[in-house]
Design a protein around this motif. Structure first.
Motif, short mmCIF file in Angstrom:
data_model
loop_
_atom_site.label_atom_id
_atom_site.label_comp_id
_atom_site.label_asym_id
_atom_site.label_seq_id
_atom_site.Cartn_x
_atom_site.Cartn_y
_atom_site.Cartn_z
N ASP A 12 -0.21 1.32 -7.67
CA ASP A 12 0.37 1.81 -6.45
C ASP A 12 0.88 3.33 -6.36
OD1 ASP A 12 2.02 2.23 -4.34
OD2 ASP A 12 3.71 0.99 -4.52
N HIS A 58 8.14 -4.18 -5.16
CA HIS A 58 7.05 -4.85 -6.01
C HIS A 58 7.50 -6.25 -6.48
CE1 HIS A 58 4.67 -0.97 -6.99
NE2 HIS A 58 4.43 -1.52 -5.88
N PHE A 109 12.69 9.55 -6.20
CA PHE A 109 13.76 9.21 -6.94
C PHE A 109 14.27 9.82 -8.17
CE2 PHE A 109 11.75 5.62 -4.71
CZ PHE A 109 12.74 5.26 -3.89
N TYR A 162 9.84 -0.75 -9.25
CA TYR A 162 10.03 -0.67 -7.86
C TYR A 162 10.50 -2.03 -7.32
CZ TYR A 162 8.82 0.07 -2.64
OH TYR A 162 8.72 0.26 -1.64
N ASN A 183 8.38 4.99 -9.81
CA ASN A 183 9.57 4.64 -9.02
C ASN A 183 10.60 3.80 -10.17
OD1 ASN A 183 11.55 3.28 -7.53
ND2 ASN A 183 10.31 3.06 -5.74
N GLU A 192 0.65 0.19 6.28
CA GLU A 192 1.41 0.01 5.14
C GLU A 192 0.70 -0.36 4.21
OE1 GLU A 192 5.75 -1.51 6.08
OE2 GLU A 192 4.03 -2.88 7.03
N SER A 193 1.08 0.35 2.75
CA SER A 193 0.23 0.00 1.65
C SER A 193 0.83 -1.50 1.27
CB SER A 193 0.53 1.16 0.36
OG SER A 193 1.78 1.30 0.13
N MET A 194 2.04 -1.51 1.25
CA MET A 194 2.75 -2.89 0.85
C MET A 194 2.09 -3.96 1.49
SD MET A 194 5.16 -2.54 -1.50
CE MET A 194 5.73 -4.23 -1.21
N SER A 230 -0.79 5.46 0.81
CA SER A 230 -0.47 5.61 2.41
C SER A 230 -0.05 6.74 2.75
CB SER A 230 0.40 4.37 2.91
OG SER A 230 1.72 4.80 2.53
N SER A 233 2.72 7.04 4.78
CA SER A 233 3.98 6.70 5.11
C SER A 233 5.07 8.00 4.83
CB SER A 233 4.62 5.33 4.41
OG SER A 233 3.89 4.37 4.94
N LYS A 234 4.94 8.53 3.60
CA LYS A 234 5.59 9.49 3.19
C LYS A 234 4.96 10.95 3.28
CE LYS A 234 8.19 6.33 0.13
NZ LYS A 234 6.86 5.39 0.53
N VAL A 282 3.60 1.79 -10.89
CA VAL A 282 3.30 3.22 -10.17
C VAL A 282 3.21 4.11 -11.39
CG1 VAL A 282 4.46 4.98 -8.73
CG2 VAL A 282 5.11 2.71 -8.42
N MET A 300 -1.25 -4.15 -0.37
CA MET A 300 -0.82 -4.91 -1.48
C MET A 300 -0.84 -6.57 -1.55
SD MET A 300 0.92 -2.30 -3.98
CE MET A 300 1.56 -0.98 -2.64
#
Ligand SMILES: Cc1ncc(COP(=O)(O)O)c(C=O)c1O
Length: 426
Positions: A214, A134, A351, A131, A185, A93-95, A250, A252-253, A180, A98
């Motif tokens: 990000d 964040h 979004f 975001y 976002n 996970e990039s979160m 990442s 993730s999506k 971002v 970070m």
């Protein structure tokens, strides 16, 4: 023969044996059932780039290998426009990557010569609307957030950077910026190369200022080609501030949220310092996972681009549905004509950002909830929920089916009008 003579005899064999580390032996692999590893990994011979993916590195860790399997880095690095040597592939996970960057900031500093940050004396610039995760993360670290507002206008003429430059020049406690910059976002804005250059070049009162991008949506265009953008890492190097720019992203999506990998990009000047820390925190990254992802992306028809096109085909109708319904329900209204209500029409990201009549965003969310439609809490797009205008709401159409997106957006658009009426009459 005495021991000395026997030793001399053995030395003649020119031995190269290694008993330094407690590594599982190759034969131990037979104890593991064959189907523990996916067939793809057996196809690779459980090896990639000459690296045994099921064991620790032989001897002392290869510091470049700890950055992730070279073959995978070759596929991922172009996502953030960097050389494969400048990215470090790690956990899923990039979160978390970070957050680790921030932890290290407080413990080790953010570079060889950078002193660790001090709690209570550390501020970051963030963009609003932005975001929520964040903001929650920075808040939990005790980092004060200084919001800089983004609008369609100030992003298109780069004037938001005037404010950023003014802030960072005047306060040495502002140690970084997190945002971002591509398909932001929630607004979907993409910063121009000129803005990126200004972030890389700007004079900062803090000598070790860091710009953290990000880039979660780096290849997530759903209308046409992805937005190209100068890398903050490259721009920082060119500006003579090589440690300033850092990027995270990442899969993730792209493949599976929580099931794949994330990566960080930075210049060698920072990576050298980073590896010196990583090598004592970790012996080896998750090589089987990395090899699996390499195999998947390498074999996907059209590679990563092909995969992103397939995602775009899924996402575009959902974003089109939001736009269509907002236009139908609000497009010709006084609310829109007077500028009291507006929204963005992004080409990428996840979004749609909507500004409703000032003061009404909590009521809009409440009306929707009463009608059985949940949206992110009003003001979530501001640090500590401090949207003083109470205007911004983030719509997230990626998950529901197209018909559900249409219905939810219709409820939302009607709620915007009802809340506006109520506020007129109050
Ligand atoms: C801007 C942004 N960054 C990061 C993330 C989380 O990504 P990861 O799963 O890599 O931690 C998200 C998820 O929605 C996101 O929108």
């Amino acid at each position: 023969m005495n021991p000395r003579e026997r030793l001399e005899e053995l030395k003649k064999k020119s031995l190269t044996l290694n008993m330094t580390r407690g590594q599982p032996g190759h034969n131990q692999r037979h104890v593991i059932p064959r189907d523990f590893y996916p067939a793809a990994l057996h196809e690779l011979g459980l090896k990639i780039d000459g690296i045994d993916i099921t064991n620790y590195p032989v001897g002392s860790p290869d510091l470049k290998a700890i950055q992730g399997l070279p073959s995978l880095r070759k596929i991922l690095a172009p996502m953030v426009d960097l050389d494969p040597d400048l990215i470090c592939v790690n956990i899923h996970e990039s979160m978390k990557l970070m957050a680790d960057y921030l932890y290290r900031g407080f413990v080790h500093g953010v570079g060889k010569d950078a002193p660790p940050w001090e709690r209570g004396k550390t501020k970051f610039i963030v963009f609003v609307p932005g975001y929520d995760r964040h903001f929650a993360m920075l808040e939990r670290f005790g980092i004060e957030m200084i919001p800089v507002k983004l609008t369609r206008q100030n992003v298109s003429d780069n004037s938001f950077m005037d404010r950023v430059e003014e802030l960072v020049a005047g306060d040495p406690q502002i140690v970084g910026l997190l945002g971002v910059f591509r398909y932001s976002n929630p607004t979907g804005f993409t910063f121009s190369d000129a803005a990126i250059k200004r972030m890389a070049e700007m004079k900062t009162a803090c000598p070790h200022f860091r710009v953290i991008h990000d880039d979660a949506y780096c290849v997530h265009a759903f209308r046409g080609k992805r937005a190209e953008q100068l890398s903050i890492v490259t721009a920082s190097k060119e500006a003579g501030n090589p440690e300033r720019g850092v990027v995270f992203s990442s899969l993730s999506k792209i493949i599976a949220a929580g099931g794949t990998i994330a990566f960080m990009g930075a210049n060698e000047e920072y990576l050298e310092f980073f590896r010196s820390i990583l090598k004592i925190e970790q012996i080896t990254p998750d090589k089987p996972k990395q090899a699996e992802i390499f195999y998947f992306l390498n074999n996907y028809p059209g590679g990563l681009n092909g995969l992103m096109q397939a995602h775009a085909e899924e996402l575009r109708p959902r974003f089109d549905a939001v736009e269509r319904v907002l236009q139908e329900e609000l497009g010709e209204s006084e609310l829109v004509k007077s500028g009291k209500v507006s929204w963005e029409t992004p080409d990428g990201g996840y979004f749609v950002s909507v500004d409703v009549v000032p003061g009404t965003s909590p009521r809009v969310i409440e009306i929707c909830k009463d009608a059985g439609v949940a949206f992110t809490a009003a003001s979530a797009t501001y640090p500590k929920g401090m949207d003083t205008e109470k205007r911004n709401i983030r719509l997230a159409p990626s998950l529901p089916e197209v018909e559900e997106v249409e219905l939810a957006t219709r409820v939302f658009a009607l709620a915007v009008q009802v809340a506006a009426d109520e506020s007129n009459n109050s």
